[in-house]
Write an enzyme that holds these catalytic residues in place. Structure first.
Site, PDB file in Angstrom:
ATOM      1  N   ARG A   1       0.538  -1.310  -0.162  1.00 48.88           N
ATOM      2  CA  ARG A   1      -0.078  -0.130   0.159  1.00 48.88           C
ATOM      3  C   ARG A   1       0.749   1.195  -0.123  1.00 48.88           C
ATOM      4  O   ARG A   1       1.739   1.280   0.964  1.00 48.88           O
ATOM      5  CB  ARG A   1      -0.969  -0.065   1.263  1.00 48.88           C
ATOM      6  CG  ARG A   1      -1.878   1.158   1.470  1.00 48.88           C
ATOM      7  CD  ARG A   1      -2.698   1.017   2.474  1.00 48.88           C
ATOM      8  NE  ARG A   1      -3.803   1.954   2.638  1.00 48.88           N
ATOM      9  CZ  ARG A   1      -3.603   3.105   3.430  1.00 48.88           C
ATOM     10  NH1 ARG A   1      -2.495   3.348   3.923  1.00 48.88           N
ATOM     11  NH2 ARG A   1      -4.629   4.013   3.416  1.00 48.88           N
TER      12      ARG A   1
ATOM     13  N   SER B   1     -12.864  -3.274  -0.532  1.00 46.75           N
ATOM     14  CA  SER B   1     -13.231  -2.698   0.627  1.00 46.75           C
ATOM     15  C   SER B   1     -14.706  -2.524   0.442  1.00 46.75           C
ATOM     16  O   SER B   1     -15.238  -1.885  -0.596  1.00 46.75           O
ATOM     17  CB  SER B   1     -12.656  -1.317   0.897  1.00 46.75           C
ATOM     18  OG  SER B   1     -11.132  -1.658   0.967  1.00 46.75           O
TER      19      SER B   1
ATOM     20  N   LYS C   1      -6.798   5.568   9.143  1.00 47.36           N
ATOM     21  CA  LYS C   1      -7.800   6.492   8.512  1.00 47.36           C
ATOM     22  C   LYS C   1      -8.562   6.961   9.528  1.00 47.36           C
ATOM     23  O   LYS C   1      -9.548   6.665   9.885  1.00 47.36           O
ATOM     24  CB  LYS C   1      -8.700   5.495   7.775  1.00 47.36           C
ATOM     25  CG  LYS C   1      -7.993   4.985   6.516  1.00 47.36           C
ATOM     26  CD  LYS C   1      -8.804   3.943   5.641  1.00 47.36           C
ATOM     27  CE  LYS C   1      -8.140   3.823   4.298  1.00 47.36           C
ATOM     28  NZ  LYS C   1      -8.895   2.591   3.639  1.00 47.36           N
TER      29      LYS C   1
END
Length: 213
Positions: A42, A111, A140
């Site tokens: 990521r 997701s 997040k």
């Protein structure tokens, strides 16, 4: 099915925030050899060539341990690297288009935050779902948390494996025991640690005990 439920047990998402001069591939090797079951690269602020180079490096590490390896969001990088697949979010390209681009033989993770998104993702070719964040997370911080009852409803609405992400560590993992998840995804608990191998082993051992066979 290109992935199975056991692949979700200890799903690791990379970050370079805590490397402190080390190479990401070295940290990943330490993590994979200690029981991680899946690896996602990521990167949000990186140019294409650097992303590709990192992808090739981690692909070889994952191959060494026979662990599925996917790229987050960037389908072009995933194709260039010939990764095992790609993981996309709701704000990225839609799953149907992603499936067409990567082909039927590659892994597609999606997701989802609710039952509708989960069902649609499965219809459009998703192989597994990532649900979250389920607990507060610095990764997040502004996203709405997903209730564990919703995780259970999502699990009951689809036939593909699911995992939960967001604030997972060796304590919070016990709270998701009855949500019908197949496993957990983790970032900070492992990467932001001086005992990455030990933390990985611990989380894998707990996952093997808690989640459905």
């Amino acid at each position: 099915m290109k992935v199975n439920r056991e692949d979700m047990r200890c799903y690791v998402v990379t970050t370079r925030d805590f490397l402190d001069g080390r190479a990401l591939k070295d940290d990943c090797e330490e993590i994979l050899k200690n029981g991680a079951t899946f690896l996602q690269l990521r990167e949000k602020n990186i140019d294409f060539d650097e992303y590709v180079n990192l992808g090739f490096e981690l692909k070889e590490v994952a191959k060494k341990y026979n662990i599925p390896f996917v790229i987050d969001d960037n389908i072009e990088v995933a194709i260039k690297v010939d990764a095992d697949g790609v993981h996309i979010g709701q704000s990225d390209i839609d799953a149907k288009t992603a499936r067409k681009l990567i082909g039927e033989d590659k892994i597609l993770g999606v997701s989802a935050q609710n039952v509708y998104q989960a069902i649609e993702a499965e219809k459009m070719g998703a192989d597994y779902l990532g649900i979250g964040p389920v607990f507060p997370t610095k990764t997040k911080p502004n996203e709405k948390l997903i209730d564990l009852d919703e995780v259970r409803r999502i699990s009951e609405s689809v036939n593909i494996p699911i995992l939960v992400i967001g604030g997972i560590d060796d304590e919070s993992i016990y709270k998701v025991k009855n949500s019908n998840t197949d496993g957990v995804a983790v970032i900070s608990y492992i990467f932001n640690s001086d005992t990455k191998g030990k933390n990985t082993r611990k989380l894998r051992e707990i996952s093997d005990e808690l989640f459905r066979k």
